[in-house]
Structures are given as C-alpha cells and as structure tokens.
Design an enzyme around this catalytic site. Structure first.
Site, PDB file in Angstrom:
ATOM      1  N   SER A   1      24.447  38.532  43.046  1.00 48.91           N
ATOM      2  CA  SER A   1      24.508  40.030  42.458  1.00 48.91           C
ATOM      3  C   SER A   1      26.042  40.378  42.904  1.00 48.91           C
ATOM      4  O   SER A   1      26.264  41.554  42.803  1.00 48.91           O
ATOM      5  CB  SER A   1      23.474  40.838  42.934  1.00 48.91           C
ATOM      6  OG  SER A   1      23.361  40.898  44.222  1.00 48.91           O
ATOM      7  N   ASN A   2      26.768  39.681  43.707  1.00 50.33           N
ATOM      8  CA  ASN A   2      27.964  39.918  43.575  1.00 50.33           C
ATOM      9  C   ASN A   2      29.170  39.960  42.591  1.00 50.33           C
ATOM     10  O   ASN A   2      29.446  38.850  41.921  1.00 50.33           O
ATOM     11  CB  ASN A   2      28.765  38.740  44.966  1.00 50.33           C
ATOM     12  CG  ASN A   2      30.037  38.926  45.292  1.00 50.33           C
ATOM     13  OD1 ASN A   2      30.888  39.686  44.619  1.00 50.33           O
ATOM     14  ND2 ASN A   2      30.311  38.921  46.531  1.00 50.33           N
TER      15      ASN A   2
ATOM     16  N   ASP B   1      27.971  28.689  47.134  1.00 46.88           N
ATOM     17  CA  ASP B   1      28.148  28.889  48.821  1.00 46.88           C
ATOM     18  C   ASP B   1      29.510  28.365  48.925  1.00 46.88           C
ATOM     19  O   ASP B   1      29.665  27.361  48.985  1.00 46.88           O
ATOM     20  CB  ASP B   1      27.018  28.417  49.667  1.00 46.88           C
ATOM     21  CG  ASP B   1      26.673  29.166  50.894  1.00 46.88           C
ATOM     22  OD1 ASP B   1      26.437  30.053  50.999  1.00 46.88           O
ATOM     23  OD2 ASP B   1      27.063  28.322  51.947  1.00 46.88           O
ATOM     24  N   SER B   2      30.070  29.439  49.684  1.00 47.14           N
ATOM     25  CA  SER B   2      31.485  28.864  50.194  1.00 47.14           C
ATOM     26  C   SER B   2      31.897  29.807  51.281  1.00 47.14           C
ATOM     27  O   SER B   2      31.350  30.892  51.771  1.00 47.14           O
ATOM     28  CB  SER B   2      32.452  29.445  48.927  1.00 47.14           C
ATOM     29  OG  SER B   2      32.478  31.017  48.688  1.00 47.14           O
TER      30      SER B   2
ATOM     31  N   PHE C   1      38.924  38.817  47.245  1.00 47.74           N
ATOM     32  CA  PHE C   1      37.958  39.688  48.097  1.00 47.74           C
ATOM     33  C   PHE C   1      37.826  38.734  49.268  1.00 47.74           C
ATOM     34  O   PHE C   1      38.285  37.620  49.405  1.00 47.74           O
ATOM     35  CB  PHE C   1      36.451  39.980  47.233  1.00 47.74           C
ATOM     36  CG  PHE C   1      36.042  38.566  46.630  1.00 47.74           C
ATOM     37  CD1 PHE C   1      35.073  37.755  47.280  1.00 47.74           C
ATOM     38  CD2 PHE C   1      36.516  38.025  45.577  1.00 47.74           C
ATOM     39  CE1 PHE C   1      34.417  36.739  46.728  1.00 47.74           C
ATOM     40  CE2 PHE C   1      35.927  36.965  44.880  1.00 47.74           C
ATOM     41  CZ  PHE C   1      34.942  36.301  45.405  1.00 47.74           C
TER      42      PHE C   1
ATOM     43  N   ARG D   1      36.652  27.502  44.528  1.00 49.60           N
ATOM     44  CA  ARG D   1      35.645  27.807  43.641  1.00 49.60           C
ATOM     45  C   ARG D   1      35.847  27.174  42.323  1.00 49.60           C
ATOM     46  O   ARG D   1      35.222  26.637  41.594  1.00 49.60           O
ATOM     47  CB  ARG D   1      35.397  29.294  43.465  1.00 49.60           C
ATOM     48  CG  ARG D   1      34.222  29.657  42.617  1.00 49.60           C
ATOM     49  CD  ARG D   1      33.771  31.061  42.690  1.00 49.60           C
ATOM     50  NE  ARG D   1      33.287  31.372  43.936  1.00 49.60           N
ATOM     51  CZ  ARG D   1      33.699  32.194  45.116  1.00 49.60           C
ATOM     52  NH1 ARG D   1      34.877  32.735  44.667  1.00 49.60           N
ATOM     53  NH2 ARG D   1      33.319  32.422  46.126  1.00 49.60           N
TER      54      ARG D   1
END
Length: 197
Positions: free
Chosen positions: A8-9, A73-74, A154, A183
C-alpha cells in the site's frame, strides 16, 4: 493483464507503474482492507514471496479475471555496517519511518568515523498466480554518504550514489533513477518472465 501490488506504499506503486507501463497495476489495498503481513523470512526473496502469497490468498476468491500478485522486498546493504540494514531496511530504526531509518544508518557510520561506505541496493520481485510462484533479483551498486542530498525518491535514496555517478538517487528525476535502480532491473526480468507464462 492485471497486476495486484502486494503493497500500500503509494511512492513504491508510482515507481512500479512507471516501469511496468504495459500492465494495469493496482494496489491490493484499493481492493480489500489492508492487513498485516508478518515478514519473517531470512532473505529478500523469502519476504517477497511471503507477501505475494498472503495477498494472493486473500484476493483470488474475489477476482474474475486473470491476474498476478507482485511483491517487492528490497533493502540497502552497507559494507561498513556488516551488511545492515539488509532485510530490516524498512524497519531498521524500530519506528519504520524513512527519516528515522535513514538517520540510523548515518549515525552508525558516523559512530565509526566513516563518511562513506560501499553499498548496494537489492530488490527481490516475486509474482504469484495460478501458474506458480517466481522470484527474480535486481541490484544497484555504489556507495552511501552521511550527508543526505536531494528531494526526490524515498527511503535511503538521499544517501545512495550509484557507481559512476556523482548525484544521489534523490537528486535524480524519476526517469533517470528508474533506469539504474535495483527495482527497475528486477522488474525488467519480471516483464520478460510474464511474456512466457
């Protein structure tokens, strides 16, 4: 093909939509109420798959079209900190806020008397659907510094400088960052994968 993002980011969703332009990307929290997922894996890959599988289990009963759940997932791996924050990047400070996490990395480097360190970002992108579970990785190598710079991006972007560049990820515009980021590289592989599934 619809892709349900197991996050939900909002900032992450924008970045992923920029990269996966040919797909309809929807945050799962736009379809069902957000719920807590315990990320207790020991690697980026395990945590990405945990999140994707959890959302797939909740969504599959309400979907009437073909879809994949995508999870990312990072994290940041800093040499001088013995690989920290690693898989704990999103909750490194205990508070879970970007500012607090960033400050903890800076403080720990300063405690060691270090102004910069080799580092890399790792992204594990997992997809889960009726045809199976898959996970790929992307990496961005460079260094971290202790003076944040830039207003874009971010997370740890204000202190990360990619190899062969002099500006932080936060000083780059979205287009430039997206061609270099961990990503972007993992999602490029996801796009290739989806063509053959």
């Amino acid at each position: 093909m619809k892709i349900i993002l197991a996050s939900s980011n909002v900032k992450k969703a924008v970045e992923i939509r920029d990269i996966l332009k040919t797909f309809e990307v929807v945050c799962y929290s736009d379809m069902i109420p957000a719920f807590e997922i315990v990320e207790n894996g020991k690697s980026f890959q395990e945590n990405a798959l945990i999140k994707a599988k959890a959302v797939y289990a909740k969504i599959q009963g309400i979907m009437n079209e073909s879809f994949w759940v995508l999870s990312d997932d990072s994290g940041l791996v800093v040499d001088a900190l013995g690989g920290e924050p690693g898989i704990f990047s999103a909750r490194y400070s205990g508070e879970g806020s970007d500012v607090a996490n960033l400050q903890k990395v800076i403080s720990k480097l300063q405690e060691k008397g270090i102004n910069e360190s080799r580092a890399y970002f790792c992204a594990a992108s997992a997809i889960v659907g009726e045809k199976g579970d898959y996970c790929v990785h992307g990496f961005a190598y460079g260094k971290v510094i202790t003076t944040p710079r830039g207003q874009h991006g971010f997370g740890y972007d204000p202190i990360f400088i990619h190899t062969n560049h002099s500006v932080t990820f936060a000083e780059m515009d979205r287009l430039q960052k997206n061609t270099l980021s961990h990503r972007f590289k993992s999602l490029e592989l996801i796009q290739i994968l989806l063509r053959y599934l």
